[in-house]
Design an enzyme around this catalytic site. Structure first.
Site, PDB file in Angstrom:
ATOM      1  N   GLY A 118     -15.560  -2.896 -28.592  1.00 61.12           N
ATOM      2  CA  GLY A 118     -16.804  -2.213 -28.265  1.00 61.12           C
ATOM      3  C   GLY A 118     -17.204  -2.413 -26.811  1.00 61.12           C
ATOM      4  O   GLY A 118     -16.558  -3.147 -26.054  1.00 61.12           O
ATOM      5  N   ARG A 119     -18.291  -1.770 -26.420  1.00 59.66           N
ATOM      6  CA  ARG A 119     -18.767  -1.855 -25.039  1.00 59.66           C
ATOM      7  C   ARG A 119     -19.485  -3.190 -24.843  1.00 59.66           C
ATOM      8  O   ARG A 119     -20.536  -3.442 -25.418  1.00 59.66           O
ATOM      9  CB  ARG A 119     -19.704  -0.688 -24.739  1.00 59.66           C
ATOM     10  CG  ARG A 119     -20.207  -0.656 -23.307  1.00 59.66           C
ATOM     11  CD  ARG A 119     -20.945   0.651 -23.038  1.00 59.66           C
ATOM     12  NE  ARG A 119     -21.421   0.711 -21.677  1.00 59.66           N
ATOM     13  CZ  ARG A 119     -22.691   0.513 -21.316  1.00 59.66           C
ATOM     14  NH1 ARG A 119     -23.599   0.246 -22.241  1.00 59.66           N
ATOM     15  NH2 ARG A 119     -23.049   0.605 -20.048  1.00 59.66           N
ATOM     16  N   ARG A 134     -26.987  -0.699 -40.621  1.00 59.37           N
ATOM     17  CA  ARG A 134     -25.622  -0.248 -40.337  1.00 59.37           C
ATOM     18  C   ARG A 134     -24.956   0.294 -41.600  1.00 59.37           C
ATOM     19  O   ARG A 134     -25.356  -0.018 -42.730  1.00 59.37           O
ATOM     20  CB  ARG A 134     -24.799  -1.407 -39.772  1.00 59.37           C
ATOM     21  CG  ARG A 134     -24.770  -2.634 -40.677  1.00 59.37           C
ATOM     22  CD  ARG A 134     -24.221  -3.865 -39.979  1.00 59.37           C
ATOM     23  NE  ARG A 134     -24.233  -5.016 -40.876  1.00 59.37           N
ATOM     24  CZ  ARG A 134     -25.276  -5.829 -41.025  1.00 59.37           C
ATOM     25  NH1 ARG A 134     -26.373  -5.626 -40.334  1.00 59.37           N
ATOM     26  NH2 ARG A 134     -25.212  -6.855 -41.846  1.00 59.37           N
ATOM     27  N   HIS A 183     -35.181  -9.418 -33.840  1.00 50.43           N
ATOM     28  CA  HIS A 183     -33.906  -8.722 -34.025  1.00 50.43           C
ATOM     29  C   HIS A 183     -34.021  -7.842 -35.263  1.00 50.43           C
ATOM     30  O   HIS A 183     -34.618  -8.231 -36.259  1.00 50.43           O
ATOM     31  CB  HIS A 183     -32.780  -9.742 -34.213  1.00 50.43           C
ATOM     32  CG  HIS A 183     -31.552  -9.187 -34.864  1.00 50.43           C
ATOM     33  ND1 HIS A 183     -31.254  -9.403 -36.201  1.00 50.43           N
ATOM     34  CD2 HIS A 183     -30.560  -8.411 -34.386  1.00 50.43           C
ATOM     35  CE1 HIS A 183     -30.131  -8.800 -36.501  1.00 50.43           C
ATOM     36  NE2 HIS A 183     -29.678  -8.187 -35.426  1.00 50.43           N
TER      37      HIS A 183
END
Length: 298
Positions: A257-258, A108, A104
């Site tokens: 969010g998606r 951001r 991972h």
């Protein structure tokens, strides 16, 4: 502060990482562009049933909202309710071969604004490795690259961000770490924007160097049903962490969010067993004894 420069970097980072992964896998990633009704959107780059990756995704998102969700303001309650802007690249890769670890990485940038106050901004990110069969050579290589990413900015950062990673990627209900860690940081806004942005870029830029040699070493290691079965069992821990603790998952869901992009991090095949324990002296037991412990790998 220059959000446009951050966005340009993140889009370029997504493109470079996907190009490197496609070269490793031999098959292309699918691209989906999406818009968010509340503001913003993103680009999802996903592969399933590839030559190397059973499932993987490298997502870019740039979204806005009228009020920070609880997952983003929990550690900064004074920002609750502010308008916000968030952008980042987040990836999770699940190779098919159990000797290749899941990985991972995320970088951001957040900005929170209010009419009567100066904007509040911060960077976050990191990378961590989740092996199913442990190799000290791989663990050392990954952690050395994490350290190399931070060294230009001061010797204090690597031990601090490594310890933060060990604390963060820990399943409290299991009393065990998710994997062997790496680095993790959040709320980074000192000493200034340029330094914080440069550090975040260095983390993103070191990802391929940290992960690609491990895949190249392990991708052809023979395996059978036993190894796949243990991989599926350990993947269950990944699911538990992401759905119970992960702030990125919670932020994405809380901010509208998606869902497909948020949950692309989930492994495709997972198993749970009741009160299972590895056989003493087995390679599976060695993972718990030698690798799922906080230690200095560098």
């Amino acid at each position: 502060m220059n959000p446009a420069c951050v966005k340009d970097y993140l889009l370029g980072l997504q493109q470079r990482i996907v190009a490197a992964l496609e070269q490793l896998d031999g098959r292309p990633f699918r691209e989906d562009r999406w818009n968010r009704p509340e503001g913003g959107g993103g680009i999802s780059r996903v592969i399933e049933e590839g030559g190397l990756f059973e499932r993987g995704g490298v997502n870019f998102s740039h979204v806005q909202g009228a009020g920070l969700p609880p997952s983003a303001s929990a550690s900064r309650p004074e920002l609750a309710g502010r308008a916000w802007e968030a952008m980042g690249v987040s990836l999770v890769l699940h190779p098919r071969n159990p000797h290749c670890p899941t990985v991972h990485m995320n970088v951001r940038f957040f900005v929170a604004t209010r009419d009567d106050a100066a904007p509040a901004w911060w960077f976050g990110g990191g990378m961590d490795l989740t092996p199913y069969y442990g190799y000290a050579e791989d663990a050392g290589h990954f952690h050395r690259n994490c350290k190399l990413a931070l060294e230009p900015f001061g010797e204090q950062w690597h031990p601090q961000f490594k310890a933060w990673c060990d604390r963060y990627f820990f399943l409290k209900h299991r009393n065990e770490p998710r994997g062997i860690g790496g680095i993790f940081f959040d709320d980074l806004n000192q000493p200034d924007f340029d330094t914080c942005f440069a550090l975040t870029q260095s983390v993103g830029n070191h990802f391929i160097d940290a992960y690609r040699p491990i895949l190249e070493r392990r991708r052809d290691t023979p395996y059978a049903g036993r190894e796949r079965d243990f991989q599926a069992y350990r993947r269950g821990r990944y699911v538990e962490f992401n759905l119970v603790y992960d702030r990125g998952t919670l932020f994405g869901l809380q901010s509208g969010g998606r869902t497909e992009a948020i949950l692309m991090s989930m492994p495709p095949l997972v198993k749970w067993r009741y009160d299972w324990k590895p056989e003493s002296g087995s390679p599976e037991a060695a993972l718990y004894r030698e690798f799922l412990v906080a230690r200095d790998w560098v």
